[in-house]
Every structure is written in structure tokens, then in C-alpha cells.
Design an enzyme around this catalytic site. Sequence first.
Site: not given
Ligand SMILES: [Zn+2]
Length: 550
Positions: A82, A165-166, A308, A312, A356, A489
Site C-alpha cells: 500500500t 493514513d498512508r 483491502d 485479506h 496493488h 500481496h
Molecule cells: Zn493489503
Amino acid sequence: MISALLLTVYTQGQKRKNNREETPKEQLAIAPKLVVGIVVDQMRYDYLTRFWGQYGEDGFKRLVGEGFNAKNHHYNYAPTSTGPGHASVYTGTTPATHGIIGNNWFDKVTGQSVYCAGDDTQVSVGSDSDVGKMSPHRLLVTTITDELRLHTQKRGKVIGIALKDRGAILPAGHAANAAYWFEGDAVGNWVSSSYYMEDLPQWAKDFNSSRQVDAYKKQWNTLRPIGNYAESGMDANTYEGKFKGETNSAFPHEIPQLWDANGGYEILKTTPYGNSLTLDFALAAMEGEGLGKDIITDFLAISFSSTDYVGHFFGVNSKEVQDTYIRLDLELARLLSTLDEKVGEGEYTIFLTADHAALDVPAYLADSKIPAGYLDMKGIGEKFGEFLQYRFGTTDVVRSQSNSQLFLDHTILTNLDIDIPEAQEAIARELLNYPGIGRTYTAHQMWTTDFSRGVPYILQNGYNQKRSGDVLIVPDPAYVASGRTGSTHGSAQIYDTHVPLLLFGKGIRQGSTVNRTEIPDIAPTMASLLGIAFPNGTTGKPIGEALDFN
Ligand SMILES: [Zn+2]
């Protein structure tokens, strides 16, 4: 007579000049009132095709039908995760240049693990916890959003929004007006960092105090009858995770009853409601900041993170993933209709991509007779320790590992009088003996060879001389080191690199391509459209066939 002739010539000249001014072909730039960059976290390209029949007319289908679809769009580096993903979309380059080599990585200088957006010099804004101690300071180059800020003399506004946050900070860049992310746990608020502001703006405070978020504390059942979800696997199966307190993984998920055991508001991240909440807040930001209200281009960077978390937890073939995308399609329709109404149809430009993709659950693949599996990390660790002891007399020659790279202790090796490239190669050769490890490369190779295709090309684009490790490990396709449920991933393999790129709106041509395009191409494409400088580390190139002028 002469004067009549002159008049004719003059009139023709004027006509030509007028025609020239009218033809869009001669425009140097398109200036939409607003650019909306959308990153769908962990979106595989085939989620467009697999769920196509389930999508409505106003979401994904509108973006594809009226916009440009790059069908063969790829990440061109590893690790595919990410932090690097969001950084690469917005900088037009790869970790080799922008420096975000993972979500977390071992920092060779301090000997500590660092987080891509972490910044202890900052304090939280809108929170009493540490969730806001963040900034883009580890990102080494400018973003398309930075260049827009510079080009417009800071008059064009840039806002980044994501649950993670990212996913908000890296797209918004260094010179952003703001980035906002979500604090889960017992709080359920949107927060920021002192990097951007001293206090949340009133519209953000109002959003938080409205407790709109509590509307999502409700059961998660499939939007449509589950029998209609023919494009995903069985609902209850052994390839999926279970929320704490659940006896099986089947629908419906009773979110209110699971709330306390699963981190309170944190659980919303692993439901499609997290995406709805993200859009609610993004639309509040658009309104509160007056984005797209004048002729100076603003930029709203939205990342949908719940896709995401759900992937997961339940795996890419789950009913949960299918339901999450059917609901995301409706949120995209809501975003588009709001933009039509508030900014004006044809007055904005959108790109949609992913940070991704992801791998099918390896246990499911293995049960389907497809080569796949899990690395025995404990066994590998023990055997590798014995090798290090035998070869170097100490296991201390390996300092740490992160993102499938080993970091060697150059001081110890030098004191032992062992050449660094020689140690790298000895370790790389040894690791090839272990089941599930398909290839290994050394930092020395990354330094001395210019790779142009395949896995080594992807590794080299992800290899940063100052930050990356000494030995690079590539598991066999569909082999992973994580747990047996859900998807993951991060690899250099095609199932992690192939993502959508949809371009839509002002300045974008309707069409598609199957030519290979790469993630670093997005930023220079948008820079060409806007007529602004390319981000200063750009290595991608504009996708000319998608642009409706030039
Ligand atoms: Zn992920």
C-alpha cells in the site's frame, strides 16, 4: 477591387485564426475544475470483468463506457504493497527513486523498523492518541499534487482522504492543504496531523460530532440475494477468516454483536461500510473546502481501503469481496452524480486505479490442483541459522529482514574480512535450496546490471540503493509466508501487479488499450493533461492515446 481583395484575405485570415483558437487540438492544457484521484486498495483488474454483470450503469460501467480503460496496466516493481503503491501512483516513479520501499522497512541507519508515513516530530490533530503522528517526510520526491500546488501558486487546493493514513498522506504529497484518515477503536473520528494544521476545520469537526459513522454499526448482509452471487465461491469455507465471536464465516455478519470483541469502530474497516464512510467524508470535504468551485484546478485524492481489509480477511474469491465491489460500484455512482451536480458534467477529470492487486488464497489454489502453498518460515529459519553459523561462524551477519529482503551487517562482515558481494551471493545461493523459494538476487546484481524485463526488472525498480537490503528473495508463484486464510500481496508476480486504470472526464478520450502501461505512467499523463510540470522523480511516460488533445 484591391481593397475588396484585401478584405477577403483579411477575413480568411481571421477565420483561420478563429478556427485555430476553436480547435481543441491546439490546446496546451486542459484545466478541469477538479481532479479526483481514486485508489481502490487491493483491486485486481479482473474485478472489473468478473463482476461486470453485477455492476449498475452509473459506476464502473460509466467510467469504462465514457472513459479510457488501460486493460494491461501493471505495477513495475516489488514490493506491491500500500505505501509504495500510493507513492508510485502520485510520483510517477518507483521505490528505487521515491524511497517508499515498503509499508514498513528495516532502517539501515538507525537499526530500527520504520513506518512509511510515521513521524514522531508531529502530533495528532483531532485525537488524543498517536494516530496523527504522521507526515510524508520519508517520500523523497514530489507528487503530481505537489506540482499542482506549485503551478497554481498554491491557489489550487489538494486534499487526501482514506481510512489508512498512508493512503491519504502519500497521495496528498508534501505541499497539501490537508490529509485525513480514520481513527477506529473506541473513537470513530476522522483525524489529521500537525504537519498540515493546528486544528481540524469546522466542517470536519461537524462531521465527527454528527456521529454519521454510527449509522454503519449495523448487520452486514449481502446487498442482493446471495444466490445471485454466482461469480464467487461458497459462502462458508475454510479459506476465510472469522471475526472474533463468529462460529463460521458465512453471511450475515452481525456487526453490532461483534463490535466490542473486534476493536469497536475498527471493525468497520473490514466491511464495505468503511468505503461508504470514506465517501461520506470526502463529499463533506468537497463541500466544506469548496473544491471544484472555480477555474483553478483542485485535487481530491480518495483511497478506498476497505476493499483491502476485506480481501485479506476473506480472500479474493469470497462472497464478501463480491458484495464489497457491488457496493463500491454504487458509491462510485454516488460520487459521479455528486460531481455532475456540484462541479458540473464535463468539468472534472477522474482516474481510478489500485495500489496493488492480490493472490487467490493459496490453500484454495492447492485444493484446485494449482501449484501453490505456504513457506515454512520456522523450518527455513532453523536451517538458515545453521548455514550462517557454519559459513560465517555467527548468525549475527544478518541484521534483519523486511519485504522479502535480508539486511546484512556490513561491519561484522568487514571485521571478518569477508567481501560484501561474496557474502550476498553465498546467502542467495543457499536460500535457493529451500522449498517455496524460486529465485534470489543480490544487491550487487542490482547495482551492476540494468535489467529490462521480467522479475529482475521489477525487483530493480523496487530497489533503493540507500534503503533496500542485501539479498532479495522471490518465492515461487502462489507461495506466500502468511496465514492459511484470506488473500495477500506484495510479490513481483503478475497477480499482484495487474490492476485497473480507468481515466474519465475532461480531456480524456473514450477508448481502451491492451498495450502494457505501468503505474508510473499515471502522474505524467495527468501532468500532460493539466499542463503542469512532471513530478521531479518521474520515470513513467504519458499515455498519449488516452488524452483528448495534444
Ligand atoms: Zn493489503
